[in-house]
Design an enzyme around this catalytic site. Sequence first.
Site, short mmCIF file in Angstrom:
data_model
loop_
_atom_site.label_atom_id
_atom_site.label_comp_id
_atom_site.label_asym_id
_atom_site.label_seq_id
_atom_site.Cartn_x
_atom_site.Cartn_y
_atom_site.Cartn_z
N SER A 100 0.56 -2.38 -1.27
CA SER A 100 0.84 -2.02 -2.73
C SER A 100 0.41 -0.25 -2.92
O SER A 100 1.16 0.27 -1.94
CB SER A 100 -0.84 -3.00 -3.47
N ASP A 112 5.22 -12.71 -3.83
CA ASP A 112 4.52 -12.17 -4.55
C ASP A 112 4.95 -11.82 -5.70
O ASP A 112 5.96 -11.58 -6.62
CB ASP A 112 4.88 -10.65 -3.48
N HIS A 159 1.02 -11.22 -2.61
CA HIS A 159 0.85 -9.97 -2.30
C HIS A 159 -0.39 -9.96 -1.74
O HIS A 159 -1.35 -9.93 -2.25
CB HIS A 159 0.88 -9.48 -3.60
#
Length: 476
Positions: free
Chosen positions: A47, A145, A182
């Site tokens: 991320s 995600d 995610h």
Amino acid sequence: MRAAVWRRYIVALIVAAAIDVSPLAAEPAGLRGYHAPIGESSISGISSGAFMAVQFGTAWSSVISGVGVVAGGPYWCAKADALDAVTGYWGPIWRATGACMKGPASDLDLRDFTAKADAKAAAGEIDALSNLGRQKIYLFHGYNDAIVDKAATDAAADFYRHYLGAANRGNLFYQTALGAGHSFVVTKEGAPGLNDCKANTEPYIDQCGYDQAGIILQHIYGRLNRPNPAQLAGSVKSFDQSLYTKPHLPDALSLGDTGYVFIPQDCEQGAPCRVHVALHGCKQDVGDIGRRFVDEAGYNAWADTNRLIILYPQTKTSPFAPGNPQACWDWWSYVDHEDSYVTKSGAQIRAIKAMLDALTAGAAAPANATEPSLSVPQWLTVIDTSDTGVDLAWSPVAGVTTYRVSRAGPDGAFQKIGDVTGASFAESGLTPQTTYRWRVSAILNGTEGPSSEDAIGTTQSPPPRCNNPGSCPIAR
């Protein structure tokens, strides 16, 4: 006199209890130098940590041999040149949470990112971009995600392919066939405090039966020794990050006071080692999830048996200037509102580099190099597969840097598919649900040595169309 001393001790105990710190606890020290050449270092992140890994690996491409990008995007994605002329707000935060996380692909123009990188390289603010051609690149997007759209990671892949060129295409592996949310992905199942595979919530570590840390490290360094299932011989140490943020205090850069580093026992005793920097994502700092990313992402077990030092720098939440309420890494220039955040002079990049310099300060001059030979590459292994790609790794041949990869399809005939520098090769453009075989041979002064034993792998089925990430079925 004794009464006064005793009163002062009691006061110290009360103050320490109030701040939950033992008065006898030792303050974290700085990092010591190990026998770890800086030019063999690598970096990965998830991320915001993935965006930072791209920035750092591009700015310092002369010393970074490989980059792992999990749910991240391209260099300078959020951009950052000036305040928005219409709204008066600092524009990059809106772009960061807009196009860079949600797409569409039409809002992520490769020419913007390469033009900025080219300009920064020409100005000497980042290393020569020709270095990117030798880097090993791993990219990952889970189709569940719900936070970062695939368009962002596609743009990162395009950025790297631009600089890798056709000759180095085998350096990049892009995994998109896993139904993870995610998250950073681990092999564990049923571990308390970690998520199931489709989750998009804290601690952003999902259990998918997929060893992401091991695949990243082997894609960068070649085939590694398997982790020891017993207790690790090495240990995690804390260190004072303020020593590496000077002249600023960590708070001014939204960095934590304390960072962490895993040191294998062999490295502690002076063996030659290498450093990998592992960057957590937003809300994955120790203030939010404790040491879960440090202890449970899976890097330490691989590091312990392969003389790899793992550096875990830490951010922290910052509700005031610089505004960073979710402890993200600075990939939209929240520290100083200038485009230097993607260069060597970027505040957080400087701090990470100072930590890396400290860890590699003990590297000795290389001993007499082993005489190179055309030995057979050993342990050729398929370390990962997608629906159209396969990632191969093998044990390096001493003194050899170039290898030739050949592949046989269903017809059984082997054909050369490319030469590669380093002990891994990522193939793309394969047919889903098809079995292939590969062989590798060493190349020395233009002469090809004998081939390795075959490695066999089967590509996966194409991932299902996922219109509602987070709720799509897991195909693997």
